[in-house]
Design an enzyme around this catalytic site. Structure first.
Site, PDB file in Angstrom:
ATOM      1  N   ASN A   1     -11.169  -2.717  -4.843  1.00 43.02           N
ATOM      2  CA  ASN A   1     -10.462  -1.718  -5.670  1.00 43.02           C
ATOM      3  C   ASN A   1     -11.176  -1.386  -6.984  1.00 43.02           C
ATOM      4  O   ASN A   1     -10.861  -0.391  -7.630  1.00 43.02           O
ATOM      5  CB  ASN A   1      -9.011  -2.148  -5.945  1.00 43.02           C
ATOM      6  CG  ASN A   1      -8.103  -2.025  -4.737  1.00 43.02           C
ATOM      7  OD1 ASN A   1      -7.173  -2.816  -4.552  1.00 43.02           O
ATOM      8  ND2 ASN A   1      -8.337  -1.033  -3.882  1.00 43.02           N
TER       9      ASN A   1
ATOM     10  N   ASP B   1       0.830  -1.217   0.000  1.00 49.18           N
ATOM     11  CA  ASP B   1       0.000   0.000   0.000  1.00 49.18           C
ATOM     12  C   ASP B   1       0.862   1.264   0.000  1.00 49.18           C
ATOM     13  O   ASP B   1       1.969   1.272   0.535  1.00 49.18           O
ATOM     14  CB  ASP B   1      -0.920  -0.027   1.235  1.00 49.18           C
ATOM     15  CG  ASP B   1      -2.066   0.960   1.097  1.00 49.18           C
ATOM     16  OD1 ASP B   1      -2.423   1.326  -0.044  1.00 49.18           O
ATOM     17  OD2 ASP B   1      -2.609   1.376   2.139  1.00 49.18           O
TER      18      ASP B   1
HETATM   19  C1  IPE Z   1      -5.274  -2.708   0.046  1.00 45.48           C
HETATM   20  O1  IPE Z   1      -4.992  -1.359  -0.172  1.00 45.48           O
HETATM   21  C2  IPE Z   1      -5.292  -3.419  -1.264  1.00 45.48           C
HETATM   22  C3  IPE Z   1      -4.001  -3.552  -1.937  1.00 45.48           C
HETATM   23  C4  IPE Z   1      -2.844  -3.190  -1.487  1.00 45.48           C
HETATM   24  C5  IPE Z   1      -4.059  -4.195  -3.207  1.00 45.48           C
HETATM   25  P1  IPE Z   1      -6.142  -0.293  -0.258  1.00 45.48           P
HETATM   26  O2  IPE Z   1      -5.483   1.024  -0.452  1.00 45.48           O
HETATM   27  O3  IPE Z   1      -7.159  -0.678  -1.254  1.00 45.48           O
HETATM   28  O4  IPE Z   1      -6.791  -0.382   1.192  1.00 45.48           O
HETATM   29  P2  IPE Z   1      -7.756   0.618   1.961  1.00 45.48           P
HETATM   30  O5  IPE Z   1      -8.846   0.999   1.013  1.00 45.48           O
HETATM   31  O6  IPE Z   1      -6.938   1.809   2.346  1.00 45.48           O
HETATM   32  O7  IPE Z   1      -8.216  -0.139   3.162  1.00 45.48           O
HETATM   33  C1  IPE Z   2      -1.716   0.207  -3.290  1.00 46.55           C
HETATM   34  O1  IPE Z   2      -1.477   1.567  -3.327  1.00 46.55           O
HETATM   35  C2  IPE Z   2      -1.930  -0.367  -4.649  1.00 46.55           C
HETATM   36  C3  IPE Z   2      -3.311  -0.789  -4.921  1.00 46.55           C
HETATM   37  C4  IPE Z   2      -4.296  -0.783  -4.072  1.00 46.55           C
HETATM   38  C5  IPE Z   2      -3.575  -1.265  -6.270  1.00 46.55           C
HETATM   39  P1  IPE Z   2      -2.650   2.609  -3.306  1.00 46.55           P
HETATM   40  O2  IPE Z   2      -3.065   2.883  -4.706  1.00 46.55           O
HETATM   41  O3  IPE Z   2      -3.745   2.184  -2.405  1.00 46.55           O
HETATM   42  O4  IPE Z   2      -1.936   3.908  -2.719  1.00 46.55           O
HETATM   43  P2  IPE Z   2      -2.508   4.889  -1.619  1.00 46.55           P
HETATM   44  O5  IPE Z   2      -2.888   4.069  -0.427  1.00 46.55           O
HETATM   45  O6  IPE Z   2      -3.682   5.590  -2.208  1.00 46.55           O
HETATM   46  O7  IPE Z   2      -1.367   5.800  -1.338  1.00 46.55           O
HETATM   47 MG    MG Z   3      -4.133   2.427  -0.415  1.00 50.61          MG
END
Ligand code: IPE
Ligand code: IPE
Ligand code: MG
Length: 255
Positions: free
Chosen positions: A75, A27
């Site tokens: 997502n 993340d």
């Molecule tokens: C969790 O990250 C999913 C992945 C890393 C693929 P998210 O960014 O989607 O999680 P939340 O929404 O902050 O809980």
């Molecule tokens: C994790 O990074 C990757 C996926 C969930 C695909 P994020 O895209 O959630 O990045 P932040 O949390 O918004 O910084």
């Molecule tokens: Mg995230």
């Protein structure tokens, strides 16, 4: 096999108990990019480098299974354009990297409900899984359109089907039989769950499998998480006492 003796020697010093199975919630890509005044997609692309670094490190340390959360079932709710870039990136990485995984004897698999992906991506996943199916080294599982609740519900559905077909008695439904139907059942138990990006939550990742995993949260954003940060997580893991319900004295054989 890798012959980089010096790197291996350094790694062994830092980590004496290597977890058999590590999972990572990767993340922080979006925030990493935004901090630099760039679009979120820039962060996703940079994150691929971290995947490479961690896969290489884990392989050199003889980790048996590495499971990476790439795209959650939630997502899909992101802006359409971001979802589409993530799919393209997945496709690109698969095409480009799988040969390298194969060369290193890594078995690749995707866990999650892949039916929602395009036919092209599904075929590419199948092809990559087939190519590496007989490899005997590390198992790399990419969780894509994965949700922990989906995994448990799908396992329950499979058991229900077996009961309906008289292949299983209701009284034989147990933690063990349900476990057998979940993703990753054939791999060692999850030892360590890492989350980068500063949030303290599981976000519907490996709910069933994380029952006794050590949890490690770091503020480091995923594109900044490389060998050094990975080894730091393993070194913290090494300091943990895993009691599995017992007392510390029992674990340390003190009578
Ligand atoms: C969790 O990250 C999913 C992945 C890393 C693929 P998210 O960014 O989607 O999680 P939340 O929404 O902050 O809980
Ligand atoms: C994790 O990074 C990757 C996926 C969930 C695909 P994020 O895209 O959630 O990045 P932040 O949390 O918004 O910084
Ligand atoms: Mg995230």
């Amino acid at each position: 096999m890798d012959n980089n003796q010096s790197t291996d020697a350094v790694n062994e010093e830092v980590v004496d108990k290597v977890p058999k199975h590590i999972a990572i919630i990767m993340d922080g890509n979006g925030r990493w990019a935004q901090q630099q005044g760039k679009g979120r997609v820039f962060g996703h692309k940079a994150g691929v480098e971290s995947v490479r670094a961690v896969v290489t490190s884990a392989r050199k340390l003889n980790v048996q299974a590495l499971t990476l959360f790439a795209f959650s079932s939630e997502n899909w709710q992101r802006p359409e354009k971001e979802v589409s870039v993530l799919m393209d990136l997945f496709m690109y990485v698969l095409t480009k990297e799988v040969k390298r995984l194969h060369k290193h004897n890594i078995r690749f698999q995707v866990i999650g409900d892949t039916q929602r992906f395009s036919d092209k991506l599904q075929k590419n996943i199948e092809k990559s899984e087939k190519l590496t199916a007989d490899n005997t080294g590390m198992v790399l599982s990419i969780a894509a359109n994965y949700g922990g609740r989906w995994d448990i519900a799908a396992a329950a559905k499979k058991l229900a089907k077996q009961v309906k077909q008289d292949l299983l008695d209701v009284n034989d439904i147990s933690e063990e039989t349900l476990n057998q139907q979940t993703c990753l059942a054939s791999l060692p138990e999850l030892d360590l769950l890492i989350r980068t990006g500063g949030d303290y939550r599981i976000s519907n990742f490996l709910l069933w499998q994380a029952a006794y995993a050590e949890l490690y949260f770091t503020d480091t954003l995923w594109p900044d998480f490389k060998d050094e940060q990975f080894l730091e997580a393993l070194s913290v893991f090494n300091q943990r006492e895993r009691r599995f319900g017992k007392t510390g004295d029992q674990i340390n054989n003190v009578s």
